[in-house]
Motif scaffolding. Structure first.
Motif, PDB file in Angstrom:
ATOM      1  N   ILE A 158       0.972  -1.076   0.063  1.00  0.00           N
ATOM      2  CA  ILE A 158      -0.077  -0.086  -0.076  1.00  0.00           C
ATOM      3  C   ILE A 158       0.929   1.350   0.013  1.00  0.00           C
ATOM      4  O   ILE A 158       1.875   1.346   0.892  1.00  0.00           O
ATOM      5  N   GLY A 159       0.530   2.123  -0.894  1.00  0.00           N
ATOM      6  CA  GLY A 159       1.191   3.342  -0.974  1.00  0.00           C
ATOM      7  C   GLY A 159       0.309   4.539  -0.349  1.00  0.00           C
ATOM      8  O   GLY A 159      -0.983   4.448  -0.836  1.00  0.00           O
ATOM      9  N   ILE A 160       0.844   5.482   0.333  1.00  0.00           N
ATOM     10  CA  ILE A 160       0.100   6.536   0.663  1.00  0.00           C
ATOM     11  C   ILE A 160       0.763   7.957   0.526  1.00  0.00           C
ATOM     12  O   ILE A 160       1.972   7.823   0.903  1.00  0.00           O
ATOM     13  N   GLY A 161       0.235   9.037  -0.010  1.00  0.00           N
ATOM     14  CA  GLY A 161       0.716  10.165  -0.331  1.00  0.00           C
ATOM     15  C   GLY A 161       1.556  10.257  -1.573  1.00  0.00           C
ATOM     16  O   GLY A 161       1.438   9.602  -2.634  1.00  0.00           O
ATOM     17  N   GLY A 162       2.512  11.305  -1.607  1.00  0.00           N
ATOM     18  CA  GLY A 162       3.137  11.701  -2.806  1.00  0.00           C
ATOM     19  C   GLY A 162       2.060  12.244  -3.872  1.00  0.00           C
ATOM     20  O   GLY A 162       1.208  13.060  -3.425  1.00  0.00           O
ATOM     21  N   THR A 163       2.240  11.900  -5.132  1.00  0.00           N
ATOM     22  CA  THR A 163       1.531  12.255  -6.206  1.00  0.00           C
ATOM     23  C   THR A 163       0.969  11.228  -7.043  1.00  0.00           C
ATOM     24  O   THR A 163       1.015   9.873  -6.361  1.00  0.00           O
ATOM     25  N   PHE A 164      -0.036  11.164  -7.848  1.00  0.00           N
ATOM     26  CA  PHE A 164      -0.777  10.133  -8.673  1.00  0.00           C
ATOM     27  C   PHE A 164       0.098   9.081  -9.078  1.00  0.00           C
ATOM     28  O   PHE A 164       0.077   7.914  -8.852  1.00  0.00           O
ATOM     29  N   ASP A 165       1.564   9.487  -9.611  1.00  0.00           N
ATOM     30  CA  ASP A 165       2.303   8.422  -9.838  1.00  0.00           C
ATOM     31  C   ASP A 165       3.244   7.955  -8.946  1.00  0.00           C
ATOM     32  O   ASP A 165       3.448   6.834  -8.790  1.00  0.00           O
ATOM     33  N   LYS A 166       3.702   8.753  -7.908  1.00  0.00           N
ATOM     34  CA  LYS A 166       4.530   8.381  -6.843  1.00  0.00           C
ATOM     35  C   LYS A 166       3.884   7.137  -6.026  1.00  0.00           C
ATOM     36  O   LYS A 166       4.337   6.141  -5.589  1.00  0.00           O
ATOM     37  N   VAL A 167       2.350   7.335  -5.737  1.00  0.00           N
ATOM     38  CA  VAL A 167       1.854   6.638  -4.739  1.00  0.00           C
ATOM     39  C   VAL A 167       1.607   4.939  -5.274  1.00  0.00           C
ATOM     40  O   VAL A 167       1.723   4.209  -4.856  1.00  0.00           O
ATOM     41  N   ALA A 168       1.707   4.917  -6.750  1.00  0.00           N
ATOM     42  CA  ALA A 168       1.737   3.808  -7.191  1.00  0.00           C
ATOM     43  C   ALA A 168       2.783   2.988  -7.151  1.00  0.00           C
ATOM     44  O   ALA A 168       2.923   1.623  -7.009  1.00  0.00           O
ATOM     45  N   SER A 169       4.001   3.649  -7.299  1.00  0.00           N
ATOM     46  CA  SER A 169       5.394   3.127  -7.116  1.00  0.00           C
ATOM     47  C   SER A 169       5.840   2.850  -5.741  1.00  0.00           C
ATOM     48  O   SER A 169       6.374   1.873  -5.426  1.00  0.00           O
ATOM     49  N   LEU A 170       4.922   3.441  -4.830  1.00  0.00           N
ATOM     50  CA  LEU A 170       5.112   3.270  -3.333  1.00  0.00           C
ATOM     51  C   LEU A 170       4.430   1.855  -2.950  1.00  0.00           C
ATOM     52  O   LEU A 170       5.116   0.867  -2.268  1.00  0.00           O
ATOM     53  N   GLU A 179       4.807   5.548   2.786  1.00  0.00           N
ATOM     54  CA  GLU A 179       4.263   6.794   2.654  1.00  0.00           C
ATOM     55  C   GLU A 179       5.293   7.851   2.270  1.00  0.00           C
ATOM     56  O   GLU A 179       6.383   7.620   2.324  1.00  0.00           O
ATOM     57  N   TYR A 180       4.809   8.970   1.888  1.00  0.00           N
ATOM     58  CA  TYR A 180       5.759   9.941   1.384  1.00  0.00           C
ATOM     59  C   TYR A 180       4.953  11.253   1.521  1.00  0.00           C
ATOM     60  O   TYR A 180       3.582  11.306   1.258  1.00  0.00           O
ATOM     61  N   PRO A 181       5.628  12.259   1.728  1.00  0.00           N
ATOM     62  CA  PRO A 181       4.749  13.759   2.034  1.00  0.00           C
ATOM     63  C   PRO A 181       4.048  13.898   0.603  1.00  0.00           C
ATOM     64  O   PRO A 181       4.017  13.341  -0.405  1.00  0.00           O
ATOM     65  N   THR A 182       2.872  14.707   0.949  1.00  0.00           N
ATOM     66  CA  THR A 182       1.853  15.031   0.017  1.00  0.00           C
ATOM     67  C   THR A 182       1.366  16.383  -0.148  1.00  0.00           C
ATOM     68  O   THR A 182       2.019  17.254   0.766  1.00  0.00           O
ATOM     69  N   HIS A 183       0.464  16.729  -0.723  1.00  0.00           N
ATOM     70  CA  HIS A 183      -0.045  18.136  -0.998  1.00  0.00           C
ATOM     71  C   HIS A 183      -1.123  18.255   0.069  1.00  0.00           C
ATOM     72  O   HIS A 183      -1.813  17.346   0.309  1.00  0.00           O
ATOM     73  N   ILE A 184      -1.500  19.627   0.440  1.00  0.00           N
ATOM     74  CA  ILE A 184      -2.502  19.690   1.324  1.00  0.00           C
ATOM     75  C   ILE A 184      -3.896  19.528   0.855  1.00  0.00           C
ATOM     76  O   ILE A 184      -4.750  19.378   1.644  1.00  0.00           O
ATOM     77  N   ALA A 185      -4.098  19.380  -0.306  1.00  0.00           N
ATOM     78  CA  ALA A 185      -5.527  19.171  -1.106  1.00  0.00           C
ATOM     79  C   ALA A 185      -5.657  17.839  -1.324  1.00  0.00           C
ATOM     80  O   ALA A 185      -6.731  17.349  -1.802  1.00  0.00           O
TER      81      ALA A 185
END
Lengths: 280, 175
Positions: free
Chosen positions: A190-202, A254-260
């Motif tokens: 399971i990936g949580i955070g980052g961006t659309f592409d980053k979360v899949a690679s996590l 997990e990875y840092p993500t955007h406030i939105a």
């Protein structure tokens, strides 16, 4: 500066393609043995025993654990004090996959164009992730992934105000939709955070972690445990025949993500989720 | 455990019950996505499929290459639902049974009931174990497709579970 010839990288990639496809990971073997002990459903227990026999036959006779020997992801972390010599790194990795799939009698499952669908007949190209790290070592992980489970993987951009329950319910939905199709008992990355592409690679990288890995973050450990508990209540079981063993392990990265936003991705792994690593 | 052999005639098929474990021996054919699409295209043009479907069994699999011993190293089932759109047409032609993994859709289930066929489950992700029950193999159609070609297999005591029986009872749709 340490010099490394890319031909050595090719040889290691080749070796790891065979290793990953033939030898069931030790952590998964252990998880299957534990599951057999805990499983009360007779049919489920019998299927789990067959899975261990499959692993024994594969490693003793050098056979692929599964005929779907996957599309390969190669993760290569190159120390910044290494100088690569002898040619192109990308070509060396491609040649490693081609060589490993030929020598290992592994299935070639890659088509050149998703629309035209001509098989490349070599299982190349792999998907390559390169990372520059400290030091003078090179760490290579090869992960062949079958598409029975890849097809059931999911990604969703949740609202930033979503609570843990929404994350859990999204994961449960993915597992329920996979049902008996993707070779349960599952391993969930399971990936949580980052961006659309980053979360899949996590999510995919989380499948490389041992199933009994202890997450360094307490709040993620709790979430992993909660997901595991809920998934094992669904009752899919080995081969979809019921029982308490629907999931062998959950790992979250997990990875840092955007406030939105709150991106979540679930990469469904089958009971022979494969990966092998080596340091040069 | 019941032992059954091909051809999978109606009298054999109608004895089997969803959930039952069986050992299948005899001749079966492999076919997966592209082979199904090609067979459907041929039939649409009024041509015959390359194999005789009457009482035949199709195994959804794409094996690993043939090794030194002349046999596949690994040969387990692939996800059956991808073949759902093509299955009713093959059942109409007399196909007796299918081997795969996972669920089938409503149309397949009702076609199985209508033609009194059987859908078998094999253990997914156990291709090395299952390949030991394959005695011989020969590519018989669409050879250029490699692992996606149609192979004729001789199998011996191939372990299966009845997924959908000839009455349309589905192991995955109980209570």
């Amino acid at each position: 500066m340490r010099k490394v010839n890319v031909n050595d990288i090719r040889d290691v990639v080749s070796e790891l393609c065979i290793e990953a496809n033939v030898n069931l990971r030790g952590d998964i073997r252990k998880a299957l043995k534990n599951a057999i002990r805990k499983e009360a459903n007779k049919k489920a227990k019998h299927v789990l025993e067959i899975l261990l026999q499959n692993a024994r036959v594969a490693s003793m006779e050098n056979r692929a654990l599964c005929q779907d020997t996957g599309m390969v992801s190669v993760y290569i972390r190159v120390g910044q004090d290494v100088k690569l010599v002898g040619g192109s790194l990308k070509e060396a990795i491609d040649r490693g996959v081609i060589d490993g799939y030929k020598k290992g009698f592994l299935r070639k499952s890659v088509v050149k164009s998703p629309i035209l669908r001509d098989n490349t007949a070599t299982n190349a190209p792999p998907i390559i992730y390169t990372d520059i790290v400290n030091g003078d070592g090179i760490n290579i992980t090869v992960m062949p992934k079958g598409f029975g489970s890849e097809n059931k993987s999911k990604l969703k951009m949740l609202d930033p105000t979503a609570d843990k329950k929404e994350i859990i319910s999204f994961v449960l939905q993915a597992v329920k939709e996979a049902g008996p199709d993707a070779c349960p008992p599952y391993i969930l990355g399971i990936g949580i955070g980052g961006t659309f592409d980053k979360v899949a690679s996590l999510a995919k990288q989380a499948l490389i972690l041992p199933v009994d890995n202890i997450n360094p973050e307490k709040y993620l450990r709790k979430l992993e445990r909660a997901i595991m508990k809920e998934v094992n209540k669904i009752g899919i079981g080995p081969m979809g025949l019921g029982g308490r063993t629907t999931c062998l392990g959950v790992n979250i990265l997990e990875y840092p993500t955007h406030i939105a936003g709150l991106p979540v991705a679930v990469n469904v792994g089958c009971h022979i989720t494969r990966s092998a690593s080596k340091v040069i | 455990m019941q032992r059954i052999t091909t051809p999978l005639t109606k009298s054999v098929r109608t004895q089997l019950k969803s959930g039952e474990e069986v050992l299948l021996s005899g001749t079966i054919y492999t076919a997966r996505d592209v082979a199904h699409k090609r067979m459907a295209n041929l039939m649409q043009k009024g041509k015959k499929p390359p194999i005789d479907l009457k009482n035949a069994v199709i195994y959804y699999t794409g094996p690993t290459p043939i090794r030194g011993d002349g046999l596949f190293g690994s040969c387990g089932p692939t996800t059956s639902s991808r073949m759902d759109n093509f299955t009713p047409g093959l059942l109409k032609m007399g196909l007796g049974g299918m081997i795969g993994k996972g669920k089938r859709n409503d149309e397949v289930r009702s076609s199985i009931e209508r033609y009194k066929a059987v859908y078998f489950l094999a253990v997914g992700g156990a291709g090395a174990y299952l390949s030991k029950r394959i005695v011989s193999s020969e590519a018989v159609a669409f050879k250029e497709l490699g692992p996606e070609a149609i192979y004729r297999l001789e199998i011996s005591d191939f372990p299966l579970v009845v997924g959908i029986d000839s009455r349309g009872n589905d192991i995955y749709r109980r209570g």
